[in-house]
Structure formats: C-alpha cells, structure tokens
Design a protein around this motif. Structure first.
Motif, PDB file in Angstrom:
ATOM      1  N   PRO A  38       0.693  -1.052  -0.010  1.00  0.00           N
ATOM      2  CA  PRO A  38      -0.025  -0.116  -0.019  1.00  0.00           C
ATOM      3  C   PRO A  38       0.974   1.461   0.025  1.00  0.00           C
ATOM      4  O   PRO A  38       0.601   2.448  -0.530  1.00  0.00           O
ATOM      5  N   THR A  39       2.069   1.283   0.636  1.00  0.00           N
ATOM      6  CA  THR A  39       2.777   2.537   0.816  1.00  0.00           C
ATOM      7  C   THR A  39       3.325   2.902  -0.604  1.00  0.00           C
ATOM      8  O   THR A  39       3.456   3.872  -1.211  1.00  0.00           O
ATOM      9  N   LEU A  40       4.009   1.738  -1.196  1.00  0.00           N
ATOM     10  CA  LEU A  40       4.346   1.703  -2.441  1.00  0.00           C
ATOM     11  C   LEU A  40       3.437   2.341  -3.524  1.00  0.00           C
ATOM     12  O   LEU A  40       3.736   3.130  -4.439  1.00  0.00           O
ATOM     13  N   SER A  41       2.333   1.705  -3.339  1.00  0.00           N
ATOM     14  CA  SER A  41       0.995   2.192  -4.435  1.00  0.00           C
ATOM     15  C   SER A  41       0.758   3.658  -4.286  1.00  0.00           C
ATOM     16  O   SER A  41       0.712   4.249  -5.240  1.00  0.00           O
ATOM     17  N   ARG A  42       0.673   4.170  -2.837  1.00  0.00           N
ATOM     18  CA  ARG A  42       0.323   5.407  -2.828  1.00  0.00           C
ATOM     19  C   ARG A  42       1.668   6.448  -3.286  1.00  0.00           C
ATOM     20  O   ARG A  42       1.264   7.623  -3.844  1.00  0.00           O
ATOM     21  N   LYS A  43       2.899   5.951  -3.227  1.00  0.00           N
ATOM     22  CA  LYS A  43       4.170   6.927  -3.592  1.00  0.00           C
ATOM     23  C   LYS A  43       4.655   6.588  -5.109  1.00  0.00           C
ATOM     24  O   LYS A  43       5.544   7.053  -5.453  1.00  0.00           O
ATOM     25  N   GLU A  44       3.890   5.661  -5.805  1.00  0.00           N
ATOM     26  CA  GLU A  44       4.322   5.263  -7.202  1.00  0.00           C
ATOM     27  C   GLU A  44       4.672   6.471  -8.080  1.00  0.00           C
ATOM     28  O   GLU A  44       5.811   6.292  -8.621  1.00  0.00           O
ATOM     29  N   LYS A  45       3.896   7.472  -8.199  1.00  0.00           N
ATOM     30  CA  LYS A  45       4.258   8.688  -9.053  1.00  0.00           C
ATOM     31  C   LYS A  45       5.488   9.242  -8.490  1.00  0.00           C
ATOM     32  O   LYS A  45       6.362   9.703  -9.238  1.00  0.00           O
ATOM     33  N   GLU A  46       5.737   9.583  -7.160  1.00  0.00           N
ATOM     34  CA  GLU A  46       6.689  10.054  -6.697  1.00  0.00           C
ATOM     35  C   GLU A  46       7.962   9.160  -6.962  1.00  0.00           C
ATOM     36  O   GLU A  46       9.003   9.845  -7.419  1.00  0.00           O
ATOM     37  N   ILE A  47       8.042   8.061  -7.115  1.00  0.00           N
ATOM     38  CA  ILE A  47       9.160   7.083  -7.291  1.00  0.00           C
ATOM     39  C   ILE A  47       9.446   7.159  -8.606  1.00  0.00           C
ATOM     40  O   ILE A  47      10.820   7.140  -9.041  1.00  0.00           O
ATOM     41  N   ASP A  48       8.502   7.092  -9.429  1.00  0.00           N
ATOM     42  CA  ASP A  48       8.779   7.337 -10.950  1.00  0.00           C
ATOM     43  C   ASP A  48       9.543   8.296 -11.337  1.00  0.00           C
ATOM     44  O   ASP A  48      10.325   8.402 -11.924  1.00  0.00           O
ATOM     45  N   THR A  49       9.024   9.442 -10.684  1.00  0.00           N
ATOM     46  CA  THR A  49       9.700  10.968 -10.941  1.00  0.00           C
ATOM     47  C   THR A  49      11.148  10.874 -10.315  1.00  0.00           C
ATOM     48  O   THR A  49      12.014  11.498 -11.236  1.00  0.00           O
ATOM     49  N   CYS A  50      11.167  10.303  -9.207  1.00  0.00           N
ATOM     50  CA  CYS A  50      12.549  10.492  -8.678  1.00  0.00           C
ATOM     51  C   CYS A  50      13.560   9.436  -9.692  1.00  0.00           C
ATOM     52  O   CYS A  50      14.717   9.841  -9.946  1.00  0.00           O
ATOM     53  N   LEU A  51      13.137   8.529  -9.943  1.00  0.00           N
ATOM     54  CA  LEU A  51      13.712   7.487 -10.814  1.00  0.00           C
ATOM     55  C   LEU A  51      14.254   8.126 -12.229  1.00  0.00           C
ATOM     56  O   LEU A  51      15.261   8.128 -12.752  1.00  0.00           O
ATOM     57  N   ILE A  52      13.428   8.939 -12.925  1.00  0.00           N
ATOM     58  CA  ILE A  52      13.475   9.600 -13.949  1.00  0.00           C
ATOM     59  C   ILE A  52      14.577  10.846 -13.805  1.00  0.00           C
ATOM     60  O   ILE A  52      15.540  10.930 -14.690  1.00  0.00           O
ATOM     61  N   GLN A  53      14.408  11.451 -12.797  1.00  0.00           N
ATOM     62  CA  GLN A  53      15.308  12.420 -12.504  1.00  0.00           C
ATOM     63  C   GLN A  53      16.868  11.781 -12.221  1.00  0.00           C
ATOM     64  O   GLN A  53      17.864  12.412 -12.923  1.00  0.00           O
ATOM     65  N   ALA A  54      16.839  10.720 -11.707  1.00  0.00           N
ATOM     66  CA  ALA A  54      18.214  10.049 -11.450  1.00  0.00           C
ATOM     67  C   ALA A  54      18.787   9.660 -12.639  1.00  0.00           C
ATOM     68  O   ALA A  54      19.773   9.978 -12.959  1.00  0.00           O
ATOM     69  N   ARG A  55      17.895   9.175 -13.361  1.00  0.00           N
ATOM     70  CA  ARG A  55      18.442   8.736 -14.867  1.00  0.00           C
ATOM     71  C   ARG A  55      19.077   9.837 -15.671  1.00  0.00           C
ATOM     72  O   ARG A  55      20.174   9.740 -16.234  1.00  0.00           O
ATOM     73  N   GLU A  56      18.178  10.865 -15.741  1.00  0.00           N
ATOM     74  CA  GLU A  56      18.588  12.273 -16.419  1.00  0.00           C
ATOM     75  C   GLU A  56      19.819  12.836 -15.922  1.00  0.00           C
ATOM     76  O   GLU A  56      20.804  13.102 -16.432  1.00  0.00           O
ATOM     77  N   ARG A  57      20.138  12.924 -14.472  1.00  0.00           N
ATOM     78  CA  ARG A  57      21.335  13.393 -13.666  1.00  0.00           C
ATOM     79  C   ARG A  57      22.664  12.505 -13.916  1.00  0.00           C
ATOM     80  O   ARG A  57      23.371  12.971 -14.288  1.00  0.00           O
ATOM     81  N   GLY A  58      22.298  11.169 -14.081  1.00  0.00           N
ATOM     82  CA  GLY A  58      23.213  10.233 -14.153  1.00  0.00           C
ATOM     83  C   GLY A  58      23.734  10.113 -15.656  1.00  0.00           C
ATOM     84  O   GLY A  58      24.860  10.502 -15.878  1.00  0.00           O
ATOM     85  N   TYR A  59      22.954  10.494 -16.845  1.00  0.00           N
ATOM     86  CA  TYR A  59      23.293  10.677 -18.111  1.00  0.00           C
ATOM     87  C   TYR A  59      24.330  12.097 -18.133  1.00  0.00           C
ATOM     88  O   TYR A  59      25.516  12.003 -19.022  1.00  0.00           O
ATOM     89  N   GLU A  60      23.770  13.048 -17.700  1.00  0.00           N
ATOM     90  CA  GLU A  60      24.361  14.328 -17.597  1.00  0.00           C
ATOM     91  C   GLU A  60      25.813  14.574 -16.986  1.00  0.00           C
ATOM     92  O   GLU A  60      26.727  14.641 -17.391  1.00  0.00           O
ATOM     93  N   VAL A  61      26.007  13.533 -15.914  1.00  0.00           N
ATOM     94  CA  VAL A  61      27.138  13.422 -15.123  1.00  0.00           C
ATOM     95  C   VAL A  61      28.093  12.636 -15.993  1.00  0.00           C
ATOM     96  O   VAL A  61      29.154  12.964 -16.160  1.00  0.00           O
ATOM     97  N   MET A  62      27.663  11.815 -16.830  1.00  0.00           N
ATOM     98  CA  MET A  62      28.381  10.904 -17.429  1.00  0.00           C
ATOM     99  C   MET A  62      28.891  11.605 -18.707  1.00  0.00           C
ATOM    100  O   MET A  62      30.270  11.416 -19.021  1.00  0.00           O
ATOM    101  N   VAL A  63      27.990  12.153 -19.057  1.00  0.00           N
ATOM    102  CA  VAL A  63      28.522  13.242 -20.414  1.00  0.00           C
ATOM    103  C   VAL A  63      29.650  13.837 -19.945  1.00  0.00           C
ATOM    104  O   VAL A  63      30.705  14.179 -20.650  1.00  0.00           O
ATOM    105  N   ARG A  64      29.359  14.763 -19.035  1.00  0.00           N
ATOM    106  CA  ARG A  64      30.236  15.619 -18.534  1.00  0.00           C
ATOM    107  C   ARG A  64      31.691  15.118 -18.022  1.00  0.00           C
ATOM    108  O   ARG A  64      32.943  15.782 -18.556  1.00  0.00           O
ATOM    109  N   VAL A  65      31.783  13.890 -17.248  1.00  0.00           N
ATOM    110  CA  VAL A  65      32.934  13.305 -16.817  1.00  0.00           C
ATOM    111  C   VAL A  65      33.502  12.822 -18.245  1.00  0.00           C
ATOM    112  O   VAL A  65      34.931  12.896 -18.271  1.00  0.00           O
TER     113      VAL A  65
END
Length: 107
Positions: A38-65
């Motif tokens: 139930p907790t994961l179901s309620r927070k699903e959208k927030e978790i997905d948003t965080c995962l997308i942001q982490a993916r984008e930031r990770g890509y940006e960091v890898m390009v910069r490095v």
C-alpha cells in the motif's frame, strides 16, 4: 545499548525471523500485503519521478565526466608528443654518418 535494556531481545528477534521465513505463517507475505505494497502504491508517481530524474542526472554526469576525461587524455597526448619529439630529434641528431656506417650490414 538497546539489547541490554530489553530482556530476551535476541530470542524475540530470532522468533520474529523464523515467523517471517516460515512457509506456514507466511509472515513476510503478510507484512508486504499490509504495509509495503500500500505504501509503494501511494508513492508510485513520486518514485517514478525520482527514478527519471536520477536517470537524467546520471546521463548528464557521465557526459560531463566523459568530456573532461577526453580533454585530459588529449592534453596528455599532446604534451607527451611535444616532449618526446624533442627527445627523439635529439637522439637522431646524436648519430653521425660515421656512426651509421660502422653498423655492419647483414645482407
């Protein structure tokens, strides 16, 4: 500190782990269905948003490095080439024609 103040801490902890793992009681399944899911179901959208942001930031960091690493490698290669070019030219200049004629020809 907590275990010394609470009597039978290790025994209760062991009983809880056995309850979780037992196929007869299915304690882990019960906890998952009642609390985790139930907790994961309620927070699903927030978790997905965080995962997308982490993916984008990770890509940006890898390009910069990657850019920084390629820049450093190119600089090191140019510096090595300029330093070794002077050393190579100095070595070639040290050989005179007399030195080169004294090398036996193996033909």
């Amino acid at each position: 500190i907590f275990s010394s103040r609470f009597p039978f801490y290790y025994e209760i902890k062991m009983a809880f782990v056995i309850w979780l793992l037992s196929p007869y009681t299915r304690g882990a399944s019960l906890l998952y269905r009642k609390f985790v899911h139930p907790t994961l179901s309620r927070k699903e959208k927030e978790i997905d948003t965080c995962l997308i942001q982490a993916r984008e930031r990770g890509y940006e960091v890898m390009v910069r490095v990657g850019k920084r690493g390629l820049s450093m490698a190119a600089t090191a290669a140019v510096q090595a080439a300029t330093k070794s070019q002077g050393a190579l030219a100095g070595r070639l200049r040290s050989f005179s024609m007399q030195d080169l004629r004294s090398i036996p020809d193996k033909t």
